[in-house]
Design a protein around this motif. Structure first.
Motif, PDB file in Angstrom:
ATOM      1  N   VAL A 136      44.686  24.592  28.069  1.00  0.00           N
ATOM      2  CA  VAL A 136      43.982  25.161  26.913  1.00  0.00           C
ATOM      3  C   VAL A 136      42.492  24.828  26.904  1.00  0.00           C
ATOM      4  O   VAL A 136      41.698  25.542  26.282  1.00  0.00           O
ATOM      5  N   LEU A 137      42.093  23.771  27.603  1.00  0.00           N
ATOM      6  CA  LEU A 137      40.683  23.374  27.584  1.00  0.00           C
ATOM      7  C   LEU A 137      39.816  24.280  28.443  1.00  0.00           C
ATOM      8  O   LEU A 137      38.704  24.639  28.057  1.00  0.00           O
ATOM      9  N   PHE A 138      40.316  24.643  29.615  1.00  0.00           N
ATOM     10  CA  PHE A 138      39.415  25.128  30.653  1.00  0.00           C
ATOM     11  C   PHE A 138      39.442  26.640  30.847  1.00  0.00           C
ATOM     12  O   PHE A 138      40.434  27.315  30.563  1.00  0.00           O
ATOM     13  N   GLY A 139      38.325  27.146  31.348  1.00  0.00           N
ATOM     14  CA  GLY A 139      38.183  28.527  31.757  1.00  0.00           C
ATOM     15  C   GLY A 139      37.382  28.571  33.036  1.00  0.00           C
ATOM     16  O   GLY A 139      37.007  27.541  33.595  1.00  0.00           O
ATOM     17  N   ASP A 140      37.116  29.773  33.512  1.00  0.00           N
ATOM     18  CA  ASP A 140      36.377  29.962  34.757  1.00  0.00           C
ATOM     19  C   ASP A 140      35.075  30.700  34.487  1.00  0.00           C
ATOM     20  O   ASP A 140      34.952  31.433  33.500  1.00  0.00           O
ATOM     21  N   GLY A 141      34.108  30.560  35.381  1.00  0.00           N
ATOM     22  CA  GLY A 141      32.855  31.285  35.214  1.00  0.00           C
ATOM     23  C   GLY A 141      31.781  30.735  36.123  1.00  0.00           C
ATOM     24  O   GLY A 141      31.993  29.767  36.872  1.00  0.00           O
ATOM     25  N   ALA A 142      30.618  31.365  36.067  1.00  0.00           N
ATOM     26  CA  ALA A 142      29.485  30.960  36.887  1.00  0.00           C
ATOM     27  C   ALA A 142      28.194  31.218  36.130  1.00  0.00           C
ATOM     28  O   ALA A 142      28.116  32.131  35.300  1.00  0.00           O
ATOM     29  N   LEU A 177      38.815  27.005  37.820  1.00  0.00           N
ATOM     30  CA  LEU A 177      39.824  25.971  37.578  1.00  0.00           C
ATOM     31  C   LEU A 177      41.236  26.548  37.473  1.00  0.00           C
ATOM     32  O   LEU A 177      42.217  25.833  37.661  1.00  0.00           O
ATOM     33  N   ALA A 178      41.319  27.849  37.206  1.00  0.00           N
ATOM     34  CA  ALA A 178      42.641  28.446  36.994  1.00  0.00           C
ATOM     35  C   ALA A 178      43.483  28.456  38.266  1.00  0.00           C
ATOM     36  O   ALA A 178      44.699  28.594  38.196  1.00  0.00           O
ATOM     37  N   ALA A 181      28.272  34.897  34.651  1.00  0.00           N
ATOM     38  CA  ALA A 181      29.364  35.807  35.007  1.00  0.00           C
ATOM     39  C   ALA A 181      30.690  35.196  34.570  1.00  0.00           C
ATOM     40  O   ALA A 181      30.922  33.997  34.759  1.00  0.00           O
ATOM     41  N   LEU A 182      31.540  36.025  33.967  1.00  0.00           N
ATOM     42  CA  LEU A 182      32.878  35.618  33.544  1.00  0.00           C
ATOM     43  C   LEU A 182      33.914  36.524  34.210  1.00  0.00           C
ATOM     44  O   LEU A 182      33.680  37.723  34.354  1.00  0.00           O
ATOM     45  N   PRO A 183      35.067  35.981  34.573  1.00  0.00           N
ATOM     46  CA  PRO A 183      36.101  36.813  35.168  1.00  0.00           C
ATOM     47  C   PRO A 183      37.008  37.443  34.106  1.00  0.00           C
ATOM     48  O   PRO A 183      37.361  36.802  33.115  1.00  0.00           O
ATOM     49  N   GLY A 184      37.385  38.672  34.322  1.00  0.00           N
ATOM     50  CA  GLY A 184      38.434  39.320  33.538  1.00  0.00           C
ATOM     51  C   GLY A 184      38.217  39.348  32.041  1.00  0.00           C
ATOM     52  O   GLY A 184      37.186  38.905  31.530  1.00  0.00           O
ATOM     53  N   PRO A 185      39.201  39.858  31.309  1.00  0.00           N
ATOM     54  CA  PRO A 185      39.132  39.873  29.852  1.00  0.00           C
ATOM     55  C   PRO A 185      39.424  38.489  29.279  1.00  0.00           C
ATOM     56  O   PRO A 185      40.001  37.633  29.968  1.00  0.00           O
ATOM     57  N   PRO A 186      39.032  38.224  28.029  1.00  0.00           N
ATOM     58  CA  PRO A 186      39.339  36.917  27.438  1.00  0.00           C
ATOM     59  C   PRO A 186      40.845  36.722  27.261  1.00  0.00           C
ATOM     60  O   PRO A 186      41.575  37.667  26.984  1.00  0.00           O
ATOM     61  N   HIS A 189      38.154  32.666  29.803  1.00  0.00           N
ATOM     62  CA  HIS A 189      38.257  33.698  30.837  1.00  0.00           C
ATOM     63  C   HIS A 189      38.807  33.048  32.099  1.00  0.00           C
ATOM     64  O   HIS A 189      38.334  31.983  32.501  1.00  0.00           O
ATOM     65  N   LEU A 190      39.785  33.689  32.723  1.00  0.00           N
ATOM     66  CA  LEU A 190      40.463  33.096  33.869  1.00  0.00           C
ATOM     67  C   LEU A 190      40.367  34.002  35.087  1.00  0.00           C
ATOM     68  O   LEU A 190      40.507  35.229  34.977  1.00  0.00           O
ATOM     69  N   ALA A 191      40.147  33.389  36.245  1.00  0.00           N
ATOM     70  CA  ALA A 191      40.071  34.137  37.494  1.00  0.00           C
ATOM     71  C   ALA A 191      41.448  34.451  38.056  1.00  0.00           C
ATOM     72  O   ALA A 191      41.562  35.108  39.090  1.00  0.00           O
ATOM     73  N   VAL A 192      42.481  33.992  37.390  1.00  0.00           N
ATOM     74  CA  VAL A 192      43.862  34.237  37.798  1.00  0.00           C
ATOM     75  C   VAL A 192      44.575  34.980  36.685  1.00  0.00           C
ATOM     76  O   VAL A 192      44.414  34.637  35.505  1.00  0.00           O
TER      77      VAL A 192
END
Length: 343
Positions: A176-182, A154-155, A14-19, A49-52
């Motif tokens: 720039v390195l990190f994104g969010d997801g599960a 991480l966002a 699962a990824l949050p939001g649009p890229p 993808h960011l949860a914020v």
């Protein structure tokens, strides 16, 4: 009694939001086109993808929400009902709260109850540590079906008002390195189930007398006004140590299994960034192995990342084919890896 062989039935992600691409980051944080070019050349990650919502600072997705979505997809794909799960293990570096443990919130939402649950707090290697715990417990025969989850948000450590041009490198690079997801996987010791055996899992702490390469703070009411940064990343140390640690892990796995390098069909390399992944793949020198990477599209979403790679390889692996995965954690230097075999 023979030790049961452990199979992976399914993986869900699962990824949050649009890229969010590098141009969007540049616009939000007041950086110019040269900065975008620097990110492309030296980091090599195109989007995450960011949860914020970085434009407003509003939180759109939670760790438990993403973990629940990934877990439900894994269960549905495997055809496993929540009441058939008798073990749950989760890895995260960013728990939603200190209590209750996020793994238990996810179980509640999935309808899983009256089972042992474990939450491991670790960085990128945590996903492999969670697989290791489930693998060992399933081998005892006391449990039959495990749900293993890796997730991070991480966002929420972003300062959406930050001026990136004023930040030191060890803070700037995190944006720039990190994104969010599960991600989540269903494992079983049921004979003949699934298409893929988890043939080996290996994790080792190697941080004795080594300075931490990454930090992630948990600020409480007493110290939240501290001038310590919420997150730091010693990218130079990571560039130095991670490739050699990845190579050591690869050869340790091959030796443990008595596999030859030319027998590896798929390579799931460490995924700090696009550029680092390419460097590590070159160093591992398995030209016949097909690389399974996703960091350019997902960003480095920490404990979720291994599951995005597993999802891709599970779709491809055929009977007799072999895959090796490596994940390295820089916070206190943990080597981890796993091996898969198509059945």
């Amino acid at each position: 009694m023979d030790t049961p062989r452990i199979r992976i039935l399914s993986v869900g992600t699962a990824l949050p939001g649009p890229p969010v691409d590098n141009a969007a980051l540049a616009r939000t944080f007041g950086m110019d086109a040269l900065w975008e070019q620097w990110v492309d050349a030296f980091i090599g990650t195109r989007q995450r993808h960011l949860a914020v919502d970085i434009a407003t600072g509003e939180i759109g997705d939670s760790l438990s929400g993403l973990g629940t979505a990934a877990g439900r997809r894994a269960l549905d794909t495997a055809g496993v009902r929540p009441e058939e799960v008798d073990l749950v293990v989760m890895a995260t570096a960013t728990p939603e709260q200190l209590m209750p443990a996020t793994v238990n919130v996810i179980c509640d939402r999935l309808g899983i109850n009256d089972v042992p649950t474990f939450q491991l707090q670790s960085g990128c290697s945590g996903a492999v540590q969670a697989l290791d715990v489930a693998h060992q417990l399933l081998q005892t025969g006391r449990h039959r079906t495990a749900l293993v989850i890796g997730a991070d948000v991480l966002a929420r450590f972003y300062d959406c008002d930050a001026k990136l041009a004023q930040l030191p490198p060890e803070q700037l690079v995190n944006y720039v390195l990190f994104g969010d997801g599960a991600g989540a996987a269903v494992l079983t010791n049921e004979p003949g189930a699934g298409r893929c055996e988890l043939a080996s899992v290996r994790t080792r702490l190697t941080g004795l007398d080594r300075v931490a390469g990454a930090t992630l703070e948990w600020f409480g009411p007493v110290d939240r006004l501290s001038d310590r940064p919420a997150a730091t990343e010693d990218y130079k140390a990571i560039e130095r140590y991670v490739p050699e640690m990845a190579e050591e892990t690869l050869h340790e796995l091959l030796d443990d299994l008595d596999w030859r390098a030319d027998e590896v069909t798929y390579l799931l390399p460490p995924q700090l960034s696009g550029v680092m992944t390419r460097r590590i793949v070159e160093r591992l020198d398995l030209p016949q192995a097909r690389e399974v990477s996703c960091v350019d599209e997902t960003g480095n979403n920490a404990n979720a990342l291994v599951f995005f790679q597993l999802e891709r390889v599970l779709e491809r692996i055929a009977p007799g084919e072999r895959a090796l995965g490596v994940a390295i954690e820089s916070s206190k230097w943990i080597k981890s890896g796993f091996a898969l075999e198509g059945v």
